[in-house]
Design a protein around this motif. Sequence first.
Motif, PDB file in Angstrom:
ATOM      1  N   ASN A   1      -2.624  -4.167  -5.057  1.00 40.89           N
ATOM      2  CA  ASN A   1      -1.541  -3.449  -5.739  1.00 40.89           C
ATOM      3  C   ASN A   1      -0.710  -2.598  -4.790  1.00 40.89           C
ATOM      4  N   GLY A   2      -1.039  -2.618  -3.491  1.00 40.60           N
ATOM      5  CA  GLY A   2      -0.177  -1.964  -2.507  1.00 40.60           C
ATOM      6  C   GLY A   2      -0.655  -0.624  -2.005  1.00 40.60           C
ATOM      7  N   VAL A   3      -1.879  -0.243  -2.356  1.00 39.53           N
ATOM      8  CA  VAL A   3      -2.400   1.023  -1.806  1.00 39.53           C
ATOM      9  C   VAL A   3      -2.856   0.721  -0.382  1.00 39.53           C
ATOM     10  N   ASP A   4      -2.075   1.174   0.592  1.00 36.44           N
ATOM     11  CA  ASP A   4      -2.404   0.798   1.979  1.00 36.44           C
ATOM     12  C   ASP A   4      -3.076   1.930   2.752  1.00 36.44           C
ATOM     13  N   GLU A   5      -3.677   2.882   2.019  1.00 37.80           N
ATOM     14  CA  GLU A   5      -4.447   3.939   2.686  1.00 37.80           C
ATOM     15  C   GLU A   5      -5.841   3.374   3.027  1.00 37.80           C
ATOM     16  N   ASN A   6      -6.644   4.206   3.688  1.00 39.69           N
ATOM     17  CA  ASN A   6      -8.029   3.761   3.940  1.00 39.69           C
ATOM     18  C   ASN A   6      -8.833   3.931   2.649  1.00 39.69           C
ATOM     19  N   ILE A   7      -9.469   2.865   2.207  1.00 37.15           N
ATOM     20  CA  ILE A   7     -10.200   2.913   0.940  1.00 37.15           C
ATOM     21  C   ILE A   7     -11.686   2.595   1.214  1.00 37.15           C
TER      22      ILE A   7
ATOM     23  N   GLY B   1     -16.500  10.588  -6.193  1.00 38.29           N
ATOM     24  CA  GLY B   1     -16.085   9.554  -7.139  1.00 38.29           C
ATOM     25  C   GLY B   1     -16.698   8.239  -6.690  1.00 38.29           C
ATOM     26  N   ASN B   2     -16.294   7.142  -7.322  1.00 36.30           N
ATOM     27  CA  ASN B   2     -16.829   5.840  -6.921  1.00 36.30           C
ATOM     28  C   ASN B   2     -16.090   5.274  -5.715  1.00 36.30           C
ATOM     29  N   VAL B   3     -14.805   5.609  -5.644  1.00 29.88           N
ATOM     30  CA  VAL B   3     -13.976   5.099  -4.537  1.00 29.88           C
ATOM     31  C   VAL B   3     -13.284   6.297  -3.895  1.00 29.88           C
ATOM     32  N   TYR B   4     -13.218   6.256  -2.574  1.00 30.32           N
ATOM     33  CA  TYR B   4     -12.739   7.421  -1.821  1.00 30.32           C
ATOM     34  C   TYR B   4     -11.588   6.966  -0.922  1.00 30.32           C
ATOM     35  N   ILE B   5     -10.455   7.616  -1.095  1.00 31.11           N
ATOM     36  CA  ILE B   5      -9.255   7.167  -0.363  1.00 31.11           C
ATOM     37  C   ILE B   5      -8.802   8.274   0.598  1.00 31.11           C
ATOM     38  N   THR B   6      -8.577   7.889   1.844  1.00 32.41           N
ATOM     39  CA  THR B   6      -8.093   8.851   2.862  1.00 32.41           C
ATOM     40  C   THR B   6      -6.796   8.302   3.470  1.00 32.41           C
ATOM     41  N   PRO B   7      -6.047   9.153   4.146  1.00 28.25           N
ATOM     42  CA  PRO B   7      -4.761   8.683   4.714  1.00 28.25           C
ATOM     43  C   PRO B   7      -4.978   7.538   5.691  1.00 28.25           C
ATOM     44  N   LYS B   8      -3.958   6.680   5.798  1.00 30.97           N
ATOM     45  CA  LYS B   8      -4.096   5.581   6.756  1.00 30.97           C
ATOM     46  C   LYS B   8      -4.193   6.153   8.169  1.00 30.97           C
ATOM     47  N   ASP B   9      -4.771   5.373   9.056  1.00 29.00           N
ATOM     48  CA  ASP B   9      -5.038   5.858  10.416  1.00 29.00           C
ATOM     49  C   ASP B   9      -3.779   6.416  11.053  1.00 29.00           C
ATOM     50  N   GLY B  10      -3.893   7.589  11.660  1.00 34.07           N
ATOM     51  CA  GLY B  10      -2.758   8.233  12.321  1.00 34.07           C
ATOM     52  C   GLY B  10      -2.073   9.265  11.440  1.00 34.07           C
ATOM     53  N   ASP B  11      -2.254   9.202  10.113  1.00 32.84           N
ATOM     54  CA  ASP B  11      -1.622  10.160   9.200  1.00 32.84           C
ATOM     55  C   ASP B  11      -2.608  11.260   8.824  1.00 32.84           C
ATOM     56  N   ASP B  12      -2.097  12.443   8.533  1.00 24.01           N
ATOM     57  CA  ASP B  12      -2.952  13.553   8.094  1.00 24.01           C
ATOM     58  C   ASP B  12      -3.017  13.636   6.581  1.00 24.01           C
ATOM     59  N   ASN B  13      -1.978  13.113   5.943  1.00 22.40           N
ATOM     60  CA  ASN B  13      -1.900  13.225   4.485  1.00 22.40           C
ATOM     61  C   ASN B  13      -1.500  11.889   3.858  1.00 22.40           C
ATOM     62  N   ILE B  14      -1.755  11.823   2.562  1.00 20.59           N
ATOM     63  CA  ILE B  14      -1.320  10.642   1.812  1.00 20.59           C
ATOM     64  C   ILE B  14       0.093  10.941   1.304  1.00 20.59           C
ATOM     65  N   SER B  15       1.047  10.239   1.852  1.00 23.33           N
ATOM     66  CA  SER B  15       2.427  10.494   1.449  1.00 23.33           C
ATOM     67  C   SER B  15       2.743   9.765   0.146  1.00 23.33           C
ATOM     68  N   ASP B  16       3.815  10.152  -0.480  1.00 20.65           N
ATOM     69  CA  ASP B  16       4.253   9.545  -1.736  1.00 20.65           C
ATOM     70  C   ASP B  16       3.123   9.587  -2.765  1.00 20.65           C
ATOM     71  N   GLN B  17       2.556  10.787  -2.868  1.00 19.14           N
ATOM     72  CA  GLN B  17       1.364  10.965  -3.712  1.00 19.14           C
ATOM     73  C   GLN B  17       1.531  10.459  -5.134  1.00 19.14           C
ATOM     74  N   GLU B  18       2.662  10.775  -5.735  1.00 22.30           N
ATOM     75  CA  GLU B  18       2.831  10.445  -7.153  1.00 22.30           C
ATOM     76  C   GLU B  18       2.794   8.943  -7.393  1.00 22.30           C
ATOM     77  N   ASN B  19       3.487   8.203  -6.509  1.00 24.21           N
ATOM     78  CA  ASN B  19       3.476   6.743  -6.659  1.00 24.21           C
ATOM     79  C   ASN B  19       2.089   6.165  -6.426  1.00 24.21           C
ATOM     80  N   VAL B  20       1.434   6.692  -5.395  1.00 21.83           N
ATOM     81  CA  VAL B  20       0.089   6.190  -5.067  1.00 21.83           C
ATOM     82  C   VAL B  20      -0.857   6.449  -6.242  1.00 21.83           C
TER      83      VAL B  20
END
Lengths: 223, 400
Positions: free
Chosen positions: B244-250, B62-81
């Motif tokens: 907007n509050g997406v605090d994962e690695n973008i 895609g144009n933008v690629y989002i991965t879990p924040k450092d230390g996490d294996d997954n993106i939690s609260d997927q639906e909200n994110v």
Amino acid sequence: MDKKNILNIENISKTYKSGDIHVPALQDVTLIIERGEFVMITGRNGSGKSTLLHQLGLLDLPDKGKIILNDREVVAMNEGERTMLRLKYLGYIFQEYALIAELTALENVMLPAMLNGNSRNAREKAVEIFSEVGLEDKMDRLPTQLSGGEQQKVAIARSLINDPVIIFADEPTANLDTTASTEILELFKKINNEGRTIVMVTHEEEELKYASRLVKLSDGKLL
Amino acid sequence: MKTETRIPFYLAWKYLQRGNKWTLLLTVFLMAIAFVNLIFISSLFSGIIDGTNKQIVNTMTGNVYITPKDGDDNISDQENVIDTIENTEGVEAASPEIFVPASLKSNNYKGNWTVLSVDPDKEKNVTNVSQNMTSGEYLETDDADSIIIGRQIAGGEGVEQDAFSFKGAKVGDKVTLSLGGLEKDLVVKGIFNTKFLDTDSRAFITNTTLSEFIPTFGNSPNTIIVKTTSDAKESDVIERLKTNGVDENIYTWEEVAGLMSSVTESFLSINILMSFVGVLIAAVTIFIIIYVDIINKKREIGILRAIGIKPYIIFTSYIIKAGAYSVGGVILGSAIFFGLLVPYFNLHPFVLPICDSVLVLTKTDFIARAETIMWVAVLSALIPAVAVTRSKILTAIFGK
């Protein structure tokens, strides 16, 4: 300098060098050209006729000596100043017509005048000169559409456009037949009779009768 | 003086108007060829780079690629994110992906390929894998025992990586998914061919399949890929996502392109090198053309000087003439390029393992190369014209 003297060369020498070979083309030549003269420079092949004409016409510089045109010493001038003198005071006719192939006869004649004034004046003057040389019906032709004699007449017209002090002609009839040569020489005579000064190089004996003065060269020296 | 400044233009125009038409046409044609040579190689490499970049964006990241924040294996609260992402200005679609560290086996062939668990409805809005099915069908959300595999996994005759594939798997074949000692038999529902080697070495299953196979994977993606709208700038979208509050690695797609990024950089370097060579060839060609033209006019230049025409007028007229040649060459070259070459390569693109490449020329590249041709032409005229006007008049006229 006497007001009648318009071009004066003093002790000019010119040597052509090719490697170690030095060919002295002119040796200590002194000559005065007076207003209204028709001077013919004559001599055998290699005598230095054309070299002398090129010095007189500021197309080349001597190795030593002075050239004084209208009281101004020209050898020390820079090329820009000599270019301006050639444009304003001198006219040239070469052996091989020397017209610009992409310009019509009229445009060839107008070109030097365009640098002296506006195009309209240049055109009016050029048309006048064309009728003087008898080519008014061929002004719009390109050089390739004219005979040798006609091309040389265009070259003469071009040399006249800026009212030069002196006209230089380097064997102008060399490539022409007898009829065309006679026409050109008659035209020169007519121009000379109108008061213009002409310096011409020739090696044709029968042309010498048109001159008011003969200058004979041999091995780069005046005889 | 006003007349004097017009004389170079007057002379140049007369040379062009009354000079030999064949010489004029040939000169303009040679200029055009030099120009086409200059833009063709560049546009070819630009096409490969552009095609590769599009493949990365459209089939993988895609144009933008989002991965879990450092230390996490997954993106939690997927639906909200996902909801936040989809409602951010400049975002067209987003798709969560789960990388499944499983191996695949079909018949006696086994291998470790990238297996992704996706929501097919979301995935097909971000990547174009669904549009590149060569056999079978794309996944449906409720598919519980289906898998789609890339051409490089399926293998077969003519496949680049056939040696490490299932050697000709077909739709309907059984594929076993193995992870942590567990196995699940799946049926090949479709085979896709995006013509991008990396993507075609992937397999997709649905989140339904993964949930049934290993429920512990749950519903937590380890990647979200985002497609931006065509007018959105990726960096701006990233800023808005953070706001907007997406605090994962973008990341932008370029930051995660990895090996392909090096490949495109290599193409870019080759492109620069080839462009330099192209400029040299064009410069030499144009210099020779104009040099010959001016040397042929040496006598005429001498005559003009003899009758008192200033040198600057003479050489300026030749510079203007050379400029006119170059403008003609650029116009004709552009007509050849955009009228013949571009349409031809659009119909018959270069087929590469990473993309089908067409000719791409940006406006900036076009202008830069057109300017190059013009400057080279002007300099090519300036050098011999100034040399002839500075030589002795008698040398110019009589050659002595």
